[in-house]
Enzyme design. Sequence first.
Site, PDB file in Angstrom:
ATOM      1  N   ALA A  44      42.174  36.018  45.468  1.00  0.00           N
ATOM      2  CA  ALA A  44      42.258  35.629  46.906  1.00  0.00           C
ATOM      3  C   ALA A  44      42.728  34.204  47.003  1.00  0.00           C
ATOM      4  O   ALA A  44      43.594  33.882  46.132  1.00  0.00           O
ATOM      5  CB  ALA A  44      40.939  35.940  47.546  1.00  0.00           C
ATOM      6  N   SER A  45      42.418  33.605  47.993  1.00  0.00           N
ATOM      7  CA  SER A  45      42.754  32.236  48.243  1.00  0.00           C
ATOM      8  C   SER A  45      42.964  31.178  47.069  1.00  0.00           C
ATOM      9  O   SER A  45      43.466  30.431  47.204  1.00  0.00           O
ATOM     10  CB  SER A  45      42.665  31.735  49.709  1.00  0.00           C
ATOM     11  OG  SER A  45      42.858  32.631  50.643  1.00  0.00           O
ATOM     12  N   THR A  46      41.869  31.512  46.100  1.00  0.00           N
ATOM     13  CA  THR A  46      41.742  30.480  45.107  1.00  0.00           C
ATOM     14  C   THR A  46      42.993  30.314  44.104  1.00  0.00           C
ATOM     15  O   THR A  46      43.328  29.610  43.364  1.00  0.00           O
ATOM     16  CB  THR A  46      40.428  30.746  44.240  1.00  0.00           C
ATOM     17  OG1 THR A  46      40.765  32.319  43.704  1.00  0.00           O
ATOM     18  CG2 THR A  46      39.234  30.928  44.930  1.00  0.00           C
TER      19      THR A  46
END
Lengths: 581, 368
Positions: free
Chosen positions: A319-321
């Site tokens: 995801a956004s990581t």
Amino acid sequence: MPDFRPVLNLRLKLWRAAVLLSMGILVGGLYFFQVVHADTYIRLASNNRLRLIRFPPVRGEIYDRNGALLAVNVTTFDIMGYPMDIEKNDMPERLAELLSAHGIPYTAEDLSRSIKRQSWAPYRVVRLVGNITLAQMADLVADPEFPRELFPLPVWRRTYPAGSLASNITGYVGEISENELRQFSEGNYAAGDQIGKNGIERQYEDVLRGTPGEESVEVDARGRKIRTIDTRPAGRGEDLHLTLDLGAQRLAADLMKGYRGAIVVMDAHTGEVLVLYSSPSYDNNPLAWGVSLREWNALVKDPEKPMLDRSISGQYPPASTFKALMGLAALEEKETTTALTAHCSGAFTVGNRTFRCWKRSGHGTVNLLRALQESCDVYFYQVGLKLGISRILKWCSLFGLGSPTGIDLPGESPGVTAGPDWKRARFKESWYQGDTVNYSIGQGFLLTTPLQIARLYAVIANGGKLVRPHLSSTAGVVARNLSLEKKNLDVIRKGLDYVVRRGTGRQAGSFGITVAGKTGTAQNAHGDDHALFAGYAPMDNPKYVAVALIEAGLHGSSVASPMVGEILSYLLVPEARGKAQ
Amino acid sequence: MEEKRLSLRENLASLDRLQFLSVLALFFLGVASIFSAGAGFDGRGSGFAARQLLWGCLSAVAYLGVLQVGYARFLSWAYRIYAFALVLLFGVMVLGMTVKGSQSWFHLGFFRFQPAEFGKIALILVLAKHFCRYPPLTLPSFLGGLALAGVSGWLVLVQPDAGSAMVYGAIAMVTVAVAGAPWKYPAGLIGLMMAAVPLGWQFLKEYQKMRIRVFLDPWVDPLGAGYNVIQSRIAVGSGGLLGKGFMEGLQSKLRFLPEPHTDFIFSVYCEEFGFIGAVGMLLLFGVLFWRLIETAMRTKDSRAKVLIAGISAWIWFQMAESIGMSMGLLPVTGLPLPLVSYGGSSLLALSVALALAQSVYISTLKTY
């Protein structure tokens, strides 16, 4: 050409003479042993009263980095005997009767089956009963009915003081299976031996095991020992010191109580793993002592999957990581700079598909730093399209995504970095720009383990080195320099600092240390979204990198980020322990 | 020269009967001993014997096939066969690296196939051809032949299968001597090897060193490696003059003997059939060697002479080593006793080799 045949025939005659001569010598040898000295050997054969006892080695113990015990041995007794002597006089029946009289439930069938399974040779000792305590053994031996052909043998059994706290790491030992026995045919193992089945116990089996001892004894006609002919003592296995911090691991377990997921903490420079917790966990003690099939099935079929080590074998969208890697790749490939901005209106259209930003109202004009801070999807959609899928995949593989990290534990998952080739082979569909757009925010055909994310953030924290995570202090540091530009790394680190200072990850920063990191919310097809936070501390001179992943934990900002903050603070500020929050 | 090919019936009618009967007798003595040896493993004994019979049938088919094709064609394919054998040996080596531990066979469903056995035939064929095209009268030709043996022998040695590698060495030495090399070449080679013994000791694996120490004195390690030697010698010696009788051997039944159906088959046989039986088996081998070398003397084809010398060297070396080992006179190497020990690949390879020899024999009967 001259005719060689006469020479060849001469040589053949010589060869024939040599063969016949050698056979004559063999006949002479046979005459010597079988005729001249036959009596000696006939006597030796009939007196073959040699018996072999095997002493299993004491297994090495396992410690955490502060010397706390993770795996130790306790003494119990086994009742041993030789098949040759046992077969004679209803031994299983007699022993079963005796055992039940002393409150140890065993049937004659159990005993017979166990003897048959271990029988390798009639003169080689087998175990009839295992796990007898010292008190029980003393009681049994004192009974005049105790068969003289049997004898007690002290053995070591494994216990795990940390139990479910570190069961995914230590693993457990169990009785060697027939398959394993065939695999290790070097003679170091025998039926009934203990062998590492999982975790460190399996990974470092060779180190921990030691060498079995042996004793040969001569016995009389009733199978009683007359004298010892030769002994070879067992060699103790080597102890193993892990890099694990059991205190921090306990904190991770407390934080994860009630959640499914994983917490990983690693030294950003060396790859030493300090915390590797997977929730829910299981107690490995019963497994080492033997569980019934029903208990085992219950454990394996538990829908919560306690035996799945989510930290190294669970595969989730980053995801956004993932945006930290995307930003770094774009900088390195010169596809963006901090001066370059994009406009986020809350949505982005590619062809006839519209991709939304998580913030429906849009972030307005953002640059890379701001995009990281606010986790703006639209900015990274555009970055992803500029880079293109092949360059994204190249950067994934450079950072070790899609292949195991090489941690010294069995059963690690490689993750998934599937590209156009894979999609064509699997779905017979070509790659769309929309797939690339999904990739750029860490979704789609991209799956990583929490440990892989920790390793990715370690690269950012340590200035560009991809380290190999390890648990054994003997494993040594393996780091590959990725030759990244320092100024590009500084931009990403600044962005990650903003995330915690004033962006989506503020809750990671309320534990008295400076944390930098990135939140993530992974779409989950099977239920609520997974929450993620990956970060490191201290911000300006990073030492540890940590990842928390909570399955169905909704937003990374609220659940995962405080966990990372608290555990990093525990490790960095020892004096503040117990006073956090 | 184009020859008229014989039919299978004509081929069978002109076989060297004495050679064939000795081979058959050795095989059935082997099956009986395997059956007896296996009786120690509660009931599994008949399994080994049955499988050996099955391999015997398979080998018979191969035997007939080779007879029909004839040795001359095999010789004309020698280099290709040799190259194929190298590929197989290399394949098994790579497989051995990927699979943990040593690996000397391919799994073919139910059976395991050992390329090292097939490699022996390939080596003999290529040496027969090489030494007749370039007789080992000059050093380059002599060294060329050794290089051929060295490459395949080395691939076998690193498997690691030191025993089979020694067979390759024996084949090379005997063929080069029979092919008419001046004595100074093989003598020089043996001298070099003797000189290299202390050096070679460094490269031996610990278990191999132990085997040699134990050979010098079995009581060095009476529980470990020496145990086998002592127990095998007890088995052979306790057989006495007449033996204990079929299925009566206790050493193998009580599992005092390790690997009784393969490595120590001769000990099992000796315990049950005594000195008389052992001499009988040696006589059968004697007949086999006599007929093989007789065939080699009769044929006018120099290549065939070297070919048969190689085949006889192979069988001789394994026989001498296996029997010597069972008495503790030679170190333990794990080589099977040809035609007698349990082992499919070995039996199959031997039947191909013996069919080649028969094919040579048949060719000597032809009138031109």
